[in-house]
Write an enzyme that holds these catalytic residues in place. Sequence first.
Site, PDB file in Angstrom:
ATOM      1  N   CYS A  32       0.831  -1.214   0.000  1.00  0.00           N
ATOM      2  CA  CYS A  32       0.000   0.000   0.000  1.00  0.00           C
ATOM      3  C   CYS A  32       0.865   1.265   0.000  1.00  0.00           C
ATOM      4  O   CYS A  32       0.639   2.179  -0.805  1.00  0.00           O
ATOM      5  CB  CYS A  32      -0.933  -0.018   1.203  1.00  0.00           C
ATOM      6  SG  CYS A  32      -0.147  -0.470   2.756  1.00  0.00           S
TER       7      CYS A  32
ATOM      8  N   HIS B 115      10.580   1.050   2.383  1.00  0.00           N
ATOM      9  CA  HIS B 115       9.666   1.574   1.361  1.00  0.00           C
ATOM     10  C   HIS B 115      10.401   2.195   0.169  1.00  0.00           C
ATOM     11  O   HIS B 115       9.997   2.009  -0.986  1.00  0.00           O
ATOM     12  CB  HIS B 115       8.720   2.596   1.990  1.00  0.00           C
ATOM     13  CG  HIS B 115       8.021   2.081   3.208  1.00  0.00           C
ATOM     14  ND1 HIS B 115       8.517   2.242   4.488  1.00  0.00           N
ATOM     15  CD2 HIS B 115       6.875   1.373   3.332  1.00  0.00           C
ATOM     16  CE1 HIS B 115       7.692   1.665   5.359  1.00  0.00           C
ATOM     17  NE2 HIS B 115       6.695   1.127   4.687  1.00  0.00           N
TER      18      HIS B 115
ATOM     19  N   HIS C 100      -2.516   5.299   6.414  1.00  0.00           N
ATOM     20  CA  HIS C 100      -1.143   5.790   6.596  1.00  0.00           C
ATOM     21  C   HIS C 100      -1.105   7.238   6.095  1.00  0.00           C
ATOM     22  O   HIS C 100      -1.908   7.625   5.246  1.00  0.00           O
ATOM     23  CB  HIS C 100      -0.152   5.014   5.722  1.00  0.00           C
ATOM     24  CG  HIS C 100      -0.161   3.529   5.892  1.00  0.00           C
ATOM     25  ND1 HIS C 100       0.283   2.881   7.025  1.00  0.00           N
ATOM     26  CD2 HIS C 100      -0.520   2.533   5.037  1.00  0.00           C
ATOM     27  CE1 HIS C 100       0.197   1.575   6.860  1.00  0.00           C
ATOM     28  NE2 HIS C 100      -0.290   1.330   5.663  1.00  0.00           N
TER      29      HIS C 100
ATOM     30  N   GLN D 295      -4.830   1.747   3.538  1.00  0.00           N
ATOM     31  CA  GLN D 295      -4.029   0.522   3.374  1.00  0.00           C
ATOM     32  C   GLN D 295      -4.856  -0.665   2.897  1.00  0.00           C
ATOM     33  O   GLN D 295      -4.354  -1.532   2.190  1.00  0.00           O
ATOM     34  CB  GLN D 295      -3.324   0.180   4.696  1.00  0.00           C
ATOM     35  CG  GLN D 295      -4.201  -0.380   5.813  1.00  0.00           C
ATOM     36  CD  GLN D 295      -4.962   0.689   6.592  1.00  0.00           C
ATOM     37  OE1 GLN D 295      -4.797   1.883   6.339  1.00  0.00           O
ATOM     38  NE2 GLN D 295      -5.778   0.265   7.549  1.00  0.00           N
TER      39      GLN D 295
END
Length: 340
Positions: A141, A194, A220, A302
């Site tokens: 996500c 990430h 998030h 997410q």
Amino acid sequence: MKVKVAVNGYGTIGKRVADAVAAQSDMTLVGVAKTRPSFEARRAVERGYPLFVSGGGSKDGFTAAGLPIAGTIDDLVGLADVVVDCAPEKVGRENAKKYAAAGVRAIFQGGEKADVAEVSFNALANFDRARDRKTVRVVSCNTTGLARAASVVVPHWGVEHWEATIVRRAADPGETDRGPINGIIPSLHIPSHHGPDVQTILPALPIATTALVVPTTLMHVHVNHVRVSRPPPDVAHVIARFHATPRFRLFAPWEHADGTPQVMEFARDRPSGRPDMMQNVLWEAGIQVDGPDLYFFQAIHQESIVVPENIDAIRAMFGLAPDGPASIAMTDRALGIPAP
Ligand code: NAD
């Protein structure tokens, strides 16, 4: 001819992907697979999805619960042109052996490492790389959110350096066994995973990410600072570019969507479909330009942001759309995501 799609793993992501597949005119959902009976298995049956047993589960438990079982995961794999694996992270890699042995194509989720598939995928960023592939990984996500944003920033203004701080939700709403419930946990590994994960899609993007976990289940939030090569003239220009791109929802100040609770309330007010927010969410008032420095916040739901990407990945693998924008338009129309 419709592409026959199976979904293995019917949890947070799997049930949403199954509904999304069922909503497409060029795909057929041939079944979903679960390990044990649950309220979600019951819903699958109520929606008319053939239910199969997966992951070492037993048919007896489903039968005792009154849930009809159409067969095992091996039977389901035999019916499908492609399996979308939505099992818990690391389990997809195990399941990959089954798909390879059966010679069926497969899509994996972001909980798997990149080498589980031939290519990591985001519809806005690299649709064409998934063309005709046997295996594709739809990234996580947060990585999906960053890759989408990069698909706007890179072509318009270029990137010298991008720093993103990822403020992560502690758990999904149903995950009552996870925390923290009163604390902020920094991820002390710098950069967080990430940034390198975005680079599995955009290898040349100079991005560094840090992350921390906070006690919320509602989305998030990314805090982005981008040093650009060709500064935009003003904030209005930046807002217009994001507005013109599919899968972005910008909230104007007058909408009073001050944070993720209001954004998810907005999603719950959707006229139809799941109460999900499949777009990147930006706040217009939170976009700033200061010389070569571009700042923006974005919120990422997410549980749902990767769902349209799974549909586009299928289209790319089977050549169901001429290009990424055409596939995105088809997917979004079917899922009720407004066009720009
Ligand atoms: P989940 O735990 O909600 O659902 C997983 C489902 O798979 C459950 O129904 C579980 O019973 C089932 N399962 C367990 N073992 C299995 C097996 N051997 N074979 C088939 N199914 C099995 O998990 P999720 O949140 O939906 O995550 C699925 C994948 O999507 C993971 O790779 C995860 O990293 C990724 N992902 C999750 C999110 C999120 O926020 N939930 C976001 C993006 C990507």
